[in-house]
Enzyme design. Structure first.
Site, PDB file in Angstrom:
ATOM      1  N   GLY A 178      43.715  36.533  48.423  1.00 26.47           N
ATOM      2  CA  GLY A 178      43.032  35.333  47.537  1.00 26.47           C
ATOM      3  C   GLY A 178      41.710  35.356  47.596  1.00 26.47           C
ATOM      4  CG  HIS A 208      47.413  43.551  46.326  1.00 29.16           C
ATOM      5  ND1 HIS A 208      47.767  42.171  46.919  1.00 29.16           N
ATOM      6  CD2 HIS A 208      46.617  43.762  46.647  1.00 29.16           C
ATOM      7  CE1 HIS A 208      46.827  42.041  47.758  1.00 29.16           C
ATOM      8  NE2 HIS A 208      45.866  42.963  47.701  1.00 29.16           N
ATOM      9  CG  ASP A 241      50.970  40.533  43.271  1.00 30.05           C
ATOM     10  OD1 ASP A 241      50.783  40.935  44.037  1.00 30.05           O
ATOM     11  OD2 ASP A 241      50.313  39.382  43.006  1.00 30.05           O
ATOM     12  CG  HIS A 261      44.294  46.857  50.423  1.00 34.94           C
ATOM     13  ND1 HIS A 261      43.570  46.241  51.485  1.00 34.94           N
ATOM     14  CD2 HIS A 261      44.337  46.167  49.562  1.00 34.94           C
ATOM     15  CE1 HIS A 261      43.471  44.975  51.072  1.00 34.94           C
ATOM     16  NE2 HIS A 261      43.925  45.114  49.507  1.00 34.94           N
ATOM     17  CG  HIS A 266      42.503  40.850  51.422  1.00 32.76           C
ATOM     18  ND1 HIS A 266      43.897  40.825  51.782  1.00 32.76           N
ATOM     19  CD2 HIS A 266      42.262  41.453  50.170  1.00 32.76           C
ATOM     20  CE1 HIS A 266      44.414  41.693  50.737  1.00 32.76           C
ATOM     21  NE2 HIS A 266      43.382  41.749  49.820  1.00 32.76           N
ATOM     22  CD  GLU A 300      37.472  42.324  47.552  1.00 29.69           C
ATOM     23  OE1 GLU A 300      37.669  43.246  46.459  1.00 29.69           O
ATOM     24  OE2 GLU A 300      38.212  41.648  48.104  1.00 29.69           O
ATOM     25  CG  ASP A 333      42.954  45.976  45.902  1.00 27.76           C
ATOM     26  OD1 ASP A 333      43.685  45.355  46.293  1.00 27.76           O
ATOM     27  OD2 ASP A 333      41.842  45.529  45.415  1.00 27.76           O
TER      28      ASP A 333
END
Length: 365
Positions: free
Chosen positions: A181, A22, A24, A20, A208, A211, A298
């Site tokens: 998102g 990202h 970006d 996991h 996701h 959380e 993350d």
């Protein structure tokens, strides 16, 4: 007798797997500064060190929505072929330098269209950059295998189109799918059409969940949408009223007994308010209860972290041992979205020998 601590250099050298992370959220600060200057995008500061600190401070708001908002500046420099090639290649090299031997990188192609690229061109360009990074890492003696997860944004309406991309590129480096998102208010079942399509086409996916929203989100992700893994999943503890006693509710029991991997991200979870401290983060109790927990970063820039740092925090603040770190690494590879023979080879030929070579004692950092 208290188990010996593991020093930072030893941790950095250990073979790691991250599921996991990202794209970006993992740029180098200096890269953001240079690319922003090239495209004329204003930043809070043009000093790389100050920019890294700005990201870390903004991410520590305890608010998932504000945490996500920090991506404005990284996404701004990922709208061109040049920006995507550079960030993807550097992404791989940074992981390799941190001892990562397997990674799944995720990103949302729909967020990278402002420079005129098509969805397919975004995916092709990122794959080209990742391949260049893997080739360089291998040449430097630090090989890392990187697979791609394409993300649909749960607040928008391009999820099915992104699922189609995952199907189209599954033989070209894309190994799975995700939705990302703002979780609260955007349930995974809103995108059921995409998940049903992926299941028909035999493309694995994670979601996701658990959380910023609780058990209903996890339940939908698993029992309605059919996710094979859960991104974060911290709130599964809502179905374990007494963690010390280990009595599981039906959903928690399903997650543990079916070996559904939880992609847990301790530092990020603290920043978004999903956990209160590293020492009390649910990853430790869930590991001890036999859940298939995995350790992840993350967003390395946004959270100011690395896999080595995440390991170090758990060693120092939650009392983890080398055996615990080996367990979550093997867990990650068992649940990776690559073929069984590749997973087995990474475990048997890379991870287990790497841990077997550890000295019996290691000095405290």
């Amino acid at each position: 007798m208290t188990a010996p601590r593991i020093d930072t250099d030893t941790l950095r050298a250990l073979p790691k797997a991250v599921l996991h992370d990202h794209l970006d959220g993992g740029l180098r600060p200096e890269t953001v500064v240079e690319l922003a200057d090239a495209v004329g995008h204003p930043l809070p500061t043009t000093d790389p060190g100050e920019l890294a600190a700005w990201y870390y401070e903004a991410a520590n708001s305890g608010d998932l929505v504000r945490y996500i908002a920090t991506f404005e500046h990284t996404l701004a420099v990922m709208q061109t072929r040049e920006g995507l090639l550079r960030t993807a290649e550097e992404y791989v090299l940074d992981l390799a330098a941190d001892g990562v031997v397997y990674a799944e990188v995720r990103y949302a192609p729909e967020l990278m269209l402002r420079g005129g690229l098509t969805l397919a061109e975004v995916v092709e360009t990122v794959q080209e950059g990742l391949a260049a990074g893997m080739a360089k890492a291998a040449a430097e003696g630090t090989p890392v295998r990187v697979g791609t997860l394409l993300c649909g944004m749960r607040m928008f309406d391009r999820t099915r189109a992104t699922a189609d991309l995952a199907v189209a590129f599954r033989d070209a480096g894309v190994v799975g799918f995700d939705i990302a998102g703002a979780e609260d208010g955007f349930p995974p079942a809103d995108h059921l059409d995409a998940f049903e399509h992926l299941r028909r086409e035999n493309v694995p996916f994670t979601i996701h969940a658990g959380e910023a929203h609780g058990l209903p989100s996890i339940h939908q992700a698993l029992q309605v949408c059919g996710a094979q893994r859960i991104g974060h999943g911290v709130r599964i503890t809502d179905d374990i009223p007494d963690l010390a006693a280990g009595k599981l509710g039906r959903l928690a029991g399903w997650v543990r007994d079916r070996r559904i991997a939880l992609e847990m991200c301790p530092t990020s979870n603290l920043q978004t308010g999903a956990a209160t401290s590293i020492a009390e983060h649910p990853i430790t109790a869930l590991k001890d209860l036999g859940f298939r927990v995995t350790l992840n970063t993350d967003n390395r820039l946004v959270s100011g972290t690395t896999m080595t740092r995440e390991m170090s925090l758990l060693v120092e603040e939650a009392g983890w041992t080398a055996a615990d770190l080996r367990t979550v690494t093997v867990n990650a590879l068992k649940s990776a979205f690559i073929p069984y023979d590749e997973r087995r080879a990474l475990i048997e030929d890379v991870v287990l020998p790497g841990y077997a070579a550890l000295p019996r004692t290691s000095p405290r950092t």
